[in-house]
Design an enzyme around this catalytic site. Structure first.
Site, short mmCIF file in Angstrom:
data_model
loop_
_atom_site.label_atom_id
_atom_site.label_comp_id
_atom_site.label_asym_id
_atom_site.label_seq_id
_atom_site.Cartn_x
_atom_site.Cartn_y
_atom_site.Cartn_z
N GLY A 41 0.77 -1.25 0.00
CA GLY A 41 0.00 0.00 0.00
C GLY A 41 0.80 1.29 0.00
N GLU A 96 3.87 4.18 5.92
CA GLU A 96 2.64 3.38 5.93
C GLU A 96 1.53 4.11 5.18
OE1 GLU A 96 1.05 0.77 6.31
OE2 GLU A 96 1.19 -0.14 8.29
N ASP A 100 -4.90 1.73 11.00
CA ASP A 100 -6.30 1.40 11.28
C ASP A 100 -6.41 0.95 12.74
OD1 ASP A 100 -8.96 0.70 10.91
OD2 ASP A 100 -8.54 -1.14 9.84
N LYS A 128 -7.11 6.24 11.07
CA LYS A 128 -8.52 6.11 11.46
C LYS A 128 -8.57 6.03 12.98
CE LYS A 128 -10.06 3.09 7.69
NZ LYS A 128 -10.50 1.69 7.45
N PHE A 149 -14.05 2.18 4.82
CA PHE A 149 -13.06 1.46 4.02
C PHE A 149 -12.68 2.30 2.81
CE2 PHE A 149 -11.38 -1.64 1.05
CZ PHE A 149 -10.53 -2.35 1.88
N VAL A 150 -11.38 2.61 2.70
CA VAL A 150 -10.94 3.46 1.59
C VAL A 150 -9.99 2.72 0.65
CG1 VAL A 150 -11.25 5.66 2.80
CG2 VAL A 150 -9.08 4.43 3.04
N ASP A 156 -5.86 -1.02 -1.67
CA ASP A 156 -6.63 -1.88 -2.57
C ASP A 156 -7.88 -2.44 -1.92
OD1 ASP A 156 -5.33 -3.71 -0.74
OD2 ASP A 156 -5.85 -5.31 -2.13
P1 5GP Z 1 -3.92 -2.13 11.11
O1 5GP Z 1 -2.88 -3.14 11.44
O2 5GP Z 1 -3.58 -0.73 11.59
O3 5GP Z 1 -5.30 -2.54 11.54
O4 5GP Z 1 -4.08 -2.10 9.54
C1 5GP Z 1 -3.10 -1.66 8.71
C2 5GP Z 1 -3.27 -2.20 7.32
O5 5GP Z 1 -4.61 -2.60 7.03
C3 5GP Z 1 -2.96 -1.12 6.32
O6 5GP Z 1 -1.58 -1.08 6.03
C4 5GP Z 1 -3.81 -1.52 5.14
O7 5GP Z 1 -3.11 -2.43 4.33
C5 5GP Z 1 -5.01 -2.21 5.73
N1 5GP Z 1 -6.16 -1.29 5.85
C6 5GP Z 1 -6.65 -0.71 6.96
N2 5GP Z 1 -7.71 0.09 6.69
C7 5GP Z 1 -7.88 0.01 5.35
C8 5GP Z 1 -8.81 0.63 4.44
O8 5GP Z 1 -9.70 1.42 4.77
N3 5GP Z 1 -8.66 0.30 3.12
C9 5GP Z 1 -7.70 -0.55 2.68
N4 5GP Z 1 -7.67 -0.77 1.37
N5 5GP Z 1 -6.82 -1.15 3.50
C10 5GP Z 1 -6.91 -0.86 4.82
#
Ligand code: 5GP
Length: 173
Positions: A41, A96, A100, A128, A149-150, A156
């Site tokens: 990403g 990054e 999320d 987020k 969700f973006v 992606d």
């Molecule tokens: P975390 O470990 O903080 O929950 O998630 C991080 C990873 O989840 C990000 O690097 C990304 O790949 C994926 N992710 C989290 N939120 C989104 C979203 O809204 N859209 C997409 N496409 N990927 C997300």
């Protein structure tokens, strides 16, 4: 097919990347920097940021397990591709796409810190805050966004939309 609603324009992203570079240069001066992109990403951001930063800037990539084809995090983080270079004594910036739940970032920080970098900070285009489960703040954050969700600019859904030059909310259509 999902429906796309533009959330952050190409121009807003460009301005944000310039601001990142200015803040980072203010903090690090002309010291060499190692950008660590979290695949896949972050590929647009690391490319744009590296060009804005100029100077002695090197690049490496790491890949961790992600959502797969799901739209929510499993909370389990595994290294799928490790760095190629030794980060000991270097100024490391993790790049990054989005923070999320914070699971990925807190795990990566912990892992890379054991390799004794000179400094370790995080640049994240999106955050987020409402979805945060772990204490994982990034030092440089572009945009705080709602818990939607973006996709786009590297992000992606089932490998699609990474090539969009902007960030959009994806809604089921
Ligand atoms: P975390 O470990 O903080 O929950 O998630 C991080 C990873 O989840 C990000 O690097 C990304 O790949 C994926 N992710 C989290 N939120 C989104 C979203 O809204 N859209 C997409 N496409 N990927 C997300």
């Amino acid at each position: 097919m999902g429906e796309l609603q533009v959330l952050i324009s190409q121009e807003q992203i460009h301005d944000c990347v310039r601001e990142f570079a200015l803040s980072i240069r203010k903090d690090y001066g002309e010291e060499p920097l190692l950008l660590v992109g979290v695949l896949k990403g972050s590929f647009h951001l690391i490319s744009d940021l590296a060009r804005e930063l100029g100077g002695e800037t090197t690049i490496d990539f790491i890949q961790v397990s992600s959502y797969g084809h799901e739209k929510s995090s499993s909370g389990i983080v595994q290294i799928r591709k490790d760095l190629d270079t030794n980060i000991e004594g270097k100024n490391v910036l993790i790049v990054e796409d989005i923070v999320d739940t914070g699971a990925t970032l807190s795990h990566l920080r912990e892992l890379l810190a054991t390799r004794k970098p000179k400094s370790l900070r995080v640049v994240a285009l999106l955050s987020k805050p409402q979805a945060r489960k772990m204490n994982a703040a990034a030092e440089y954050v572009g945009f705080e966004i709602p818990d939607e969700f973006v996709v786009g600019y590297g992000l992606d859904y089932a490998e699609r939309y990474r090539n969009l030059p902007y960030i959009a909310i994806l809604r089921e259509g």
